[in-house]
Design a protein around this motif. Structure first.
Motif, PDB file in Angstrom:
ATOM      1  N   GLU A  55      -8.947   0.844  -1.467  1.00 20.92           N
ATOM      2  CA  GLU A  55      -9.739   1.792  -1.529  1.00 20.92           C
ATOM      3  C   GLU A  55     -10.248   2.237  -2.445  1.00 20.92           C
ATOM      4  O   GLU A  55      -9.395   3.159  -2.845  1.00 20.92           O
ATOM      5  CB  GLU A  55      -9.153   2.769   0.247  1.00 20.92           C
ATOM      6  CG  GLU A  55      -9.222   0.959   1.222  1.00 20.92           C
ATOM      7  CD  GLU A  55      -9.139   2.186   2.462  1.00 20.92           C
ATOM      8  OE1 GLU A  55      -9.457   3.647   2.506  1.00 20.92           O
ATOM      9  OE2 GLU A  55      -8.877   1.594   3.664  1.00 20.92           O
ATOM     10  N   ASP A  82      -2.779   2.268  -7.247  1.00 26.94           N
ATOM     11  CA  ASP A  82      -3.558   1.175  -6.205  1.00 26.94           C
ATOM     12  C   ASP A  82      -3.654  -0.297  -7.169  1.00 26.94           C
ATOM     13  O   ASP A  82      -3.887  -0.427  -8.046  1.00 26.94           O
ATOM     14  CB  ASP A  82      -5.327   1.283  -6.997  1.00 26.94           C
ATOM     15  CG  ASP A  82      -5.452   3.349  -6.591  1.00 26.94           C
ATOM     16  OD1 ASP A  82      -4.523   3.601  -5.404  1.00 26.94           O
ATOM     17  OD2 ASP A  82      -6.653   3.160  -7.029  1.00 26.94           O
ATOM     18  N   THR A 121      -7.616  -8.332  -1.329  1.00 27.62           N
ATOM     19  CA  THR A 121      -7.632  -6.319  -0.628  1.00 27.62           C
ATOM     20  C   THR A 121      -7.340  -6.206  -2.420  1.00 27.62           C
ATOM     21  O   THR A 121      -6.956  -6.059  -2.911  1.00 27.62           O
ATOM     22  CB  THR A 121      -6.823  -6.705   0.103  1.00 27.62           C
ATOM     23  OG1 THR A 121      -6.810  -7.821   0.982  1.00 27.62           O
ATOM     24  CG2 THR A 121      -5.932  -5.400   0.891  1.00 27.62           C
ATOM     25  N   SER A 176       0.819  -1.374   0.009  1.00 29.71           N
ATOM     26  CA  SER A 176      -0.087  -0.328   0.412  1.00 29.71           C
ATOM     27  C   SER A 176       1.178   1.152   0.107  1.00 29.71           C
ATOM     28  O   SER A 176       1.112   2.578  -0.830  1.00 29.71           O
ATOM     29  CB  SER A 176      -0.707   0.085   0.762  1.00 29.71           C
ATOM     30  OG  SER A 176      -1.678   1.387   1.404  1.00 29.71           O
TER      31      SER A 176
END
Length: 217
Positions: free
Chosen positions: A208, A185, A205, A176
């Motif tokens: 976001e 991303d 995952t 991340s």
């Protein structure tokens, strides 16, 4: 003439100052998750767990003769440290653009050690009907405690799951952070395997979503 020279020098100095003040063009970052670094993270993602336990020691027919014999029967109270982590040799990483696939094994006991300083005379609780306890019995009891400590930790599913989750969280944070630095991303597919490398389950995952500003009236 002096006035002309002064003007030229002033212009040169102004040009030099402007050149120094001009910001250098920033080179785009060329960074992506590194497999070697992720494996190093897994090696460091260990948990030290402290246990306080009691182990039982029994030896039949330790004293006496013929039909009159006594068993050795006592307990040893001790403390110890267990190191939990994952087997890095079972970790595999595949990176395809912004898609990362990580195979993560179950956590296991990487090492355990009984704290010898925790063993005192009061640590040995002898049964009132036990045969006499000797120094060599205490050595054997120490070995029993060591084995019992590993057995207790290996059966602690909650702690083992926590150790695996710790490794996953550190890997997730590493990827991340790189994504944030380079403006990418990354999505991560987790493949969980057992001690033999057999797939147990999977999860994903996703990055976001960016927060959208709320409309104001």
């Amino acid at each position: 003439m002096k006035k002309i020279v002064s003007v030229i020098l002033a212009l040169v100095m102004a040009f030099m100052c402007a050149s120094c003040a001009a910001p250098a063009e920033e080179e785009p970052l060329n960074m992506e998750p590194q497999v070697s670094q992720m494996k190093a993270i897994c090696e460091l993602a260990v948990m030290d767990c402290y246990y306080h336990n009691v182990a039982k020691f029994t030896e039949e027919d330790a004293q006496g003769m013929l039909w009159w014999k006594k068993d050795k029967h006592f307990w040893i109270e001790y403390s110890g440290v267990v190191k939990l982590g994952i087997d890095v040799s079972l970790v595999t990483v595949e990176i395809e653009d912004t898609k990362v696939t990580i195979t993560l094994p179950e956590a296991k006991v990487l090492g355990c050690k009984v704290d010898s300083a925790s063993l005192t005379k009061d640590s040995f609780i002898v049964d009132k009907d036990s045969a006499d306890i000797e120094a060599e019995d205490e050595v054997k009891a120490f070995e029993v405690a060591q084995s019992k400590l590993e057995e207790t930790a290996s059966s602690d599913k909650a702690l083992l799951a926590g150790a695996q989750q710790r490794a996953q969280d550190l890997l997730d944070g590493y990827i991340s952070n790189i994504g944030t630095a380079v403006g990418k991303d990354y999505s991560i597919k987790w493949i969980y395997v057992d001690a033999n490398g057999n797939s147990v389950s999977t999860s994903t995952t996703e990055p976001e979503p960016e927060a959208t500003p709320e409309a104001t009236e």
